[in-house]
Motif scaffolding. Structure first.
Motif, PDB file in Angstrom:
ATOM      1  N   ARG B 111      16.665   1.498  -0.931  1.00 39.62           N
ATOM      2  CA  ARG B 111      17.174   2.640  -1.139  1.00 39.62           C
ATOM      3  C   ARG B 111      15.690   3.734  -2.546  1.00 39.62           C
ATOM      4  NH1 ARG B 111      21.475   4.627  -0.299  1.00 39.62           N
ATOM      5  NH2 ARG B 111      22.628   2.281  -0.555  1.00 39.62           N
ATOM      6  N   ASN B 112      15.965   3.317  -3.590  1.00 37.20           N
ATOM      7  CA  ASN B 112      14.806   3.678  -4.436  1.00 37.20           C
ATOM      8  C   ASN B 112      13.876   4.041  -3.984  1.00 37.20           C
ATOM      9  OD1 ASN B 112      15.300   4.603  -7.164  1.00 37.20           O
ATOM     10  ND2 ASN B 112      14.241   3.251  -7.407  1.00 37.20           N
ATOM     11  N   ALA B 113      13.343   2.947  -3.349  1.00 31.66           N
ATOM     12  CA  ALA B 113      11.619   3.063  -2.535  1.00 31.66           C
ATOM     13  C   ALA B 113      11.876   3.882  -1.951  1.00 31.66           C
ATOM     14  CB  ALA B 113      11.719   1.589  -1.960  1.00 31.66           C
ATOM     15  N   VAL B 114      12.453   3.625  -0.721  1.00 29.39           N
ATOM     16  CA  VAL B 114      12.623   5.209   0.337  1.00 29.39           C
ATOM     17  C   VAL B 114      12.419   6.155  -0.744  1.00 29.39           C
ATOM     18  CG1 VAL B 114      13.620   5.523   2.031  1.00 29.39           C
ATOM     19  CG2 VAL B 114      13.880   3.144   2.142  1.00 29.39           C
ATOM     20  N   ARG B 115      13.093   6.751  -1.528  1.00 30.14           N
ATOM     21  CA  ARG B 115      13.035   8.035  -2.362  1.00 30.14           C
ATOM     22  C   ARG B 115      11.641   7.944  -2.280  1.00 30.14           C
ATOM     23  NH1 ARG B 115      13.099   9.392  -6.702  1.00 30.14           N
ATOM     24  NH2 ARG B 115      13.969   7.496  -7.845  1.00 30.14           N
ATOM     25  N   VAL B 116      11.317   7.317  -3.077  1.00 28.13           N
ATOM     26  CA  VAL B 116      10.084   7.535  -3.396  1.00 28.13           C
ATOM     27  C   VAL B 116       8.893   7.467  -2.915  1.00 28.13           C
ATOM     28  CG1 VAL B 116       8.107   6.246  -5.134  1.00 28.13           C
ATOM     29  CG2 VAL B 116      10.486   6.363  -5.747  1.00 28.13           C
ATOM     30  N   LEU B 117       8.916   6.671  -1.739  1.00 28.01           N
ATOM     31  CA  LEU B 117       7.926   6.775  -0.606  1.00 28.01           C
ATOM     32  C   LEU B 117       7.721   7.782  -0.043  1.00 28.01           C
ATOM     33  CD1 LEU B 117       8.090   3.627   0.663  1.00 28.01           C
ATOM     34  CD2 LEU B 117       6.135   4.166  -0.721  1.00 28.01           C
ATOM     35  N   THR B 118       9.265   8.644   0.585  1.00 24.99           N
ATOM     36  CA  THR B 118       9.794   9.907   0.776  1.00 24.99           C
ATOM     37  C   THR B 118       8.351  11.126  -0.094  1.00 24.99           C
ATOM     38  OG1 THR B 118      11.897  10.549   0.355  1.00 24.99           O
ATOM     39  CG2 THR B 118      11.027   9.394   2.190  1.00 24.99           C
ATOM     40  N   GLU B 119       8.903  10.504  -1.172  1.00 27.81           N
ATOM     41  CA  GLU B 119       8.887  12.334  -1.818  1.00 27.81           C
ATOM     42  C   GLU B 119       7.256  11.858  -1.963  1.00 27.81           C
ATOM     43  OE1 GLU B 119      10.296  11.115  -5.926  1.00 27.81           O
ATOM     44  OE2 GLU B 119      12.557  12.728  -5.265  1.00 27.81           O
ATOM     45  N   HIS B 137      20.432   5.533   3.583  1.00 29.44           N
ATOM     46  CA  HIS B 137      19.088   6.007   3.221  1.00 29.44           C
ATOM     47  C   HIS B 137      18.384   6.295   4.278  1.00 29.44           C
ATOM     48  CE1 HIS B 137      19.386   2.399   2.689  1.00 29.44           C
ATOM     49  NE2 HIS B 137      18.012   1.995   2.796  1.00 29.44           N
ATOM     50  N   LEU B 138      18.442   5.603   4.790  1.00 34.11           N
ATOM     51  CA  LEU B 138      17.790   4.713   6.340  1.00 34.11           C
ATOM     52  C   LEU B 138      17.865   6.512   7.456  1.00 34.11           C
ATOM     53  CD1 LEU B 138      17.451   1.553   7.362  1.00 34.11           C
ATOM     54  CD2 LEU B 138      16.089   2.601   5.743  1.00 34.11           C
ATOM     55  N   ARG B 139      19.571   5.949   7.798  1.00 35.31           N
ATOM     56  CA  ARG B 139      19.714   7.431   8.421  1.00 35.31           C
ATOM     57  C   ARG B 139      19.485   9.094   8.360  1.00 35.31           C
ATOM     58  NH1 ARG B 139      24.900   5.866   8.681  1.00 35.31           N
ATOM     59  NH2 ARG B 139      25.473   7.630   8.317  1.00 35.31           N
ATOM     60  N   TRP B 140      18.884   9.194   6.415  1.00 34.32           N
ATOM     61  CA  TRP B 140      17.965   9.974   6.445  1.00 34.32           C
ATOM     62  C   TRP B 140      17.202  10.328   6.622  1.00 34.32           C
ATOM     63  CZ3 TRP B 140      14.666  12.504   3.128  1.00 34.32           C
ATOM     64  CH2 TRP B 140      15.563  13.402   2.900  1.00 34.32           C
ATOM     65  N   VAL B 141      16.570   9.716   5.967  1.00 32.38           N
ATOM     66  CA  VAL B 141      14.932   9.337   6.833  1.00 32.38           C
ATOM     67  C   VAL B 141      14.962   9.894   8.067  1.00 32.38           C
ATOM     68  CG1 VAL B 141      13.328   8.003   6.621  1.00 32.38           C
ATOM     69  CG2 VAL B 141      14.330   7.666   4.774  1.00 32.38           C
ATOM     70  N   ALA B 142      15.498   9.193   8.575  1.00 33.00           N
ATOM     71  CA  ALA B 142      15.196   8.935  10.387  1.00 33.00           C
ATOM     72  C   ALA B 142      16.023  10.874  10.799  1.00 33.00           C
ATOM     73  CB  ALA B 142      16.129   8.095  10.798  1.00 33.00           C
ATOM     74  N   GLU B 143      17.122  11.458   9.855  1.00 31.11           N
ATOM     75  CA  GLU B 143      17.098  12.249  10.897  1.00 31.11           C
ATOM     76  C   GLU B 143      16.463  14.120  10.465  1.00 31.11           C
ATOM     77  OE1 GLU B 143      20.974  12.132   9.245  1.00 31.11           O
ATOM     78  OE2 GLU B 143      21.458  11.002  11.369  1.00 31.11           O
ATOM     79  N   ALA B 144      16.180  13.335   8.814  1.00 36.33           N
ATOM     80  CA  ALA B 144      14.648  14.272   8.300  1.00 36.33           C
ATOM     81  C   ALA B 144      13.163  14.377   8.724  1.00 36.33           C
ATOM     82  CB  ALA B 144      14.590  13.942   6.768  1.00 36.33           C
ATOM     83  N   GLY B 145      13.085  13.255   9.953  1.00 37.86           N
ATOM     84  CA  GLY B 145      12.381  13.447  10.466  1.00 37.86           C
ATOM     85  C   GLY B 145      11.139  12.544  10.336  1.00 37.86           C
ATOM     86  N   THR B 146      11.162  11.720   8.942  1.00 40.06           N
ATOM     87  CA  THR B 146      10.056  11.602   8.430  1.00 40.06           C
ATOM     88  C   THR B 146      10.241   9.801   9.944  1.00 40.06           C
ATOM     89  OG1 THR B 146      10.404  11.838   6.734  1.00 40.06           O
ATOM     90  CG2 THR B 146       8.803   9.265   7.330  1.00 40.06           C
ATOM     91  N   PRO B 147       8.888   9.639  10.671  1.00 40.78           N
ATOM     92  CA  PRO B 147       9.071   8.218  11.236  1.00 40.78           C
ATOM     93  C   PRO B 147       8.596   7.202  10.753  1.00 40.78           C
ATOM     94  CG  PRO B 147       7.032   9.793  11.622  1.00 40.78           C
ATOM     95  CD  PRO B 147       7.622  10.156  10.565  1.00 40.78           C
TER      96      PRO B 147
END
Lengths: 368, 368
Positions: B111-119, B137-147
């Motif tokens: 979860r943390n890694a995904v946050r840092v990487l999107t940042e 967190h993965l759903r969040w990423v997918a829905e936020a539009g990051t491939p």
DNA sequence: GTCCAGAGTGAGAACGTTCTCACCACATCG
DNA sequence: CGATGTGGTGAGAACGTTCTCACTCTGGAC
């Protein structure tokens, strides 16, 4: 209100929280001084907007990316993947991310990778240099002030820290163990470009300087050292270099065993090559260690599980990475001490694949 | 003049070349239109100053970083290092860098890694999810539009592309081969948390849905399928889960062989476990394949070199990575097709470690 | 001669942060 | 009571690019 595609920024959060961007930034970034009340307000606004910080902008102004560049030849190779693991653990422990590039031993790829990574403004670079010959890009990096640590391969011309293993001593120790056990005809499977390897292992002292740079060459030199010590002439047909893959080692081993006086022991300079040698011996029906003793480099996960268990020169692989990363972090933290060159110790782990040399034929006994 | 620490910027170059920053930027960035003469002038100025582009600034304005985030559990594991190699090759081929994070199967780290990487504003994410349970967190990423592309493990709740292997079919095929050869007492070494594995492999149909998510569970289910097919009851003492390391498999195997009716064949659910099983058999003096047949997962580099060569279920490991990366690049390029779920085929590679079941004792013959 | 396309250029506004200052209110100290 | 911090805040300038727009030329079409 909270579903903007391009994601919210600090001004957006500030507006919603009814404070200035400066204050919002302080609250979000956890620096400066902010009252508990505002911190709360800003936090809620950020959550409502789904605010996510933009590290790029932060890095632009702070001048630091919390990112390390790692350049090595092939991540698929278990040696490097363990080195990387060591690097990665230390890096993440200190809050750094890791950008990885494979060079496949191509100096051009390496040069390019180094350029791209410096353009990305990594805080430091860990490089396992492909070629000791072309190093201007590394010198450039070191002199431009980007912290740099050389991993597994040292290059004298580059003023940077390095973490390596004493390959020469390691190979010497392994070979010595074989000579102690009476072996005199010892094959060497190097994997490197044939001509080059022969130059290091065989004819006198030429090339020793460069041998300290290249892993394989260092090991070949150690092999030679041990033979010279017991007065055995290094015969070039015992030094085989067919390539770095397992199949190459299979071929190399078969070639060795087809010699007129085939070796009674074989030293393979990395774990994949040792694997190939084992396979070849099995395919040839040669018994190990009864007919031929085998020593490999690197304590891979399978060495203990095979039959017979393989005697190896174990390197502290992961520590190469962690130590290198630690040095790099010190540099990044501002250390200006002169370049440090750390040499890690290896260990000969004796297992079932080594035995005393078989009784020599009479003719040989006389001649030695 | 050319030795400024903080390195030259476009305005510096422009000044020296006697043009505007806009023009210098165009010349250096190779966009817009610039006359040959100015291009030359700017180029020389840049060289003189040792100008190096700043990707951060560029990314700020272009909104693209040419960087992919890769989140997997353990780079030291040969499986993942080969997956990464596949990813990395495709990524670099397309001009992307790769940022790597190890999770060690920790969902928090992930979860943390995904946050840092999107940042860090990576252009896309490749994730091998640690836990099918916590995926917000993965759903969040997918829905936020990051491939986002899921690697090796699919999660239904996350609307993202995925590339997996049909683990269930693979394990089923391997087990079927064993039953074809007459084996009825087949041990399973799973490595996963014991209780969980037993639940999937043993009692009826509960958990099948989740089994499609988790690699190990899927394989355990396949094992069960094959046994059920030939009317053999799945006995829970044949399913051993001691952990993921080689030593764990050694223990598990010894446990299996000490059973009252010990198995005549063993299926080990990954390459490290197979290695441990081999080692245990050797230590016990059990002959393979005469007494016990052994099948592993993943065609590691040593499988062909050991004695006997190991029969394995080979996965297209590198292709998992390359295919996933290719899907990700398509998304980054703007594709908006509905999520794709690619299932790659496995292959049973038969080698010497499998043989027909030994003649059963009379009592058993009667009972079966 | 007029008009227009287009190549070449420059001024200046983004991008989203952090950082430097200046300011205010309030407490503390002499 | 004035001087001196000190915690909280805001305005606005960085950071180094790219991008938009406007401008000047030139050459060719009408």
């Amino acid at each position: 209100m909270d579903e903007r595609r391009g994601s919210a920024t600090i001004p957006d959060v500030a507006r919603l929280a009814g404070v200035s961007t400066a204050t919002a930034a302080r609250a979000l970034g956890n620096y400066g001084s902010v009252s508990a009340a505002t911190r709360e307000k800003v936090g809620q606004a950020a959550a409502a907007l789904g605010y996510r910080a933009n590290s790029l902008a932060r890095s632009m102004v702070t001048g630091t990316t919390n990112t390390l560049g790692v350049v090595l030849s092939d991540i698929e190779n278990p040696f490097f993947s363990r080195v990387l693991r060591g690097i990665s653990d230390v890096a993440h422990g200190a809050g750094f991310e890791v950008v990885l590039v494979n060079t496949d031993e191509s100096s051009d790829t390496e040069r390019n990778a180094v350029r791209v990574l410096t353009e990305k403004r990594v805080d430091g670079l860990l490089v396992c240099p492909a070629d000791a010959g072309s190093t201007d890009h590394l010198r450039w990096v070191a002199e431009a002030g980007t912290p740099l640590v050389l991993v597994d391969r040292r290059i004298r011309q580059v003023p940077a820290d390095s973490v390596v293993v004493d390959n020469r001593a390691a190979a010497r120790a392994a070979t010595q163990r074989l000579t102690e056990l009476g072996h005199r005809r010892i094959g060497l499977i190097t994997g490197m470009d044939g001509e080059l390897a022969e130059r290091f292992a065989v004819p006198g002292l030429r090339g020793i300087e460069r041998a300290l740079i290249n892993t394989t060459a260092g090991r070949a030199a150690g092999y030679r050292d041990a033979l010279v010590e017991v007065g055995v002439e290094v015969r070039s047909e015992y030094v085989v270099s067919e390539g770095f893959r397992r199949e190459d080692a299979v071929r190399a081993t078969k070639q060795l065993m087809s010699l007129d006086g085939p070796p009674t022991a074989i030293l393979a300079l990395d774990s994949l090559l040792a694997l190939g040698a084992m396979q070849a011996l099995r395919e040839l029906g040669v018994r190990c260690p009864d007919d031929v003793s085998l020593v490999g480099f690197d304590d891979a996960d399978w060495t203990e599980a095979v039959t017979p268990p393989l005697t190896v020169v174990a390197q502290p692989v992961q520590r190469i990475g962690s130590e290198a990363c630690r040095l790099l972090l010190e540099r990044i933290a501002g250390s200006t001490r002169p370049p440090v060159h750390r040499v890690l110790r290896t260990e000969l782990i004796e297992r079932g694949s080594v035995a005393p040399a078989p009784r020599p034929h009479r003719a040989e006994r006389l001649s030695s």
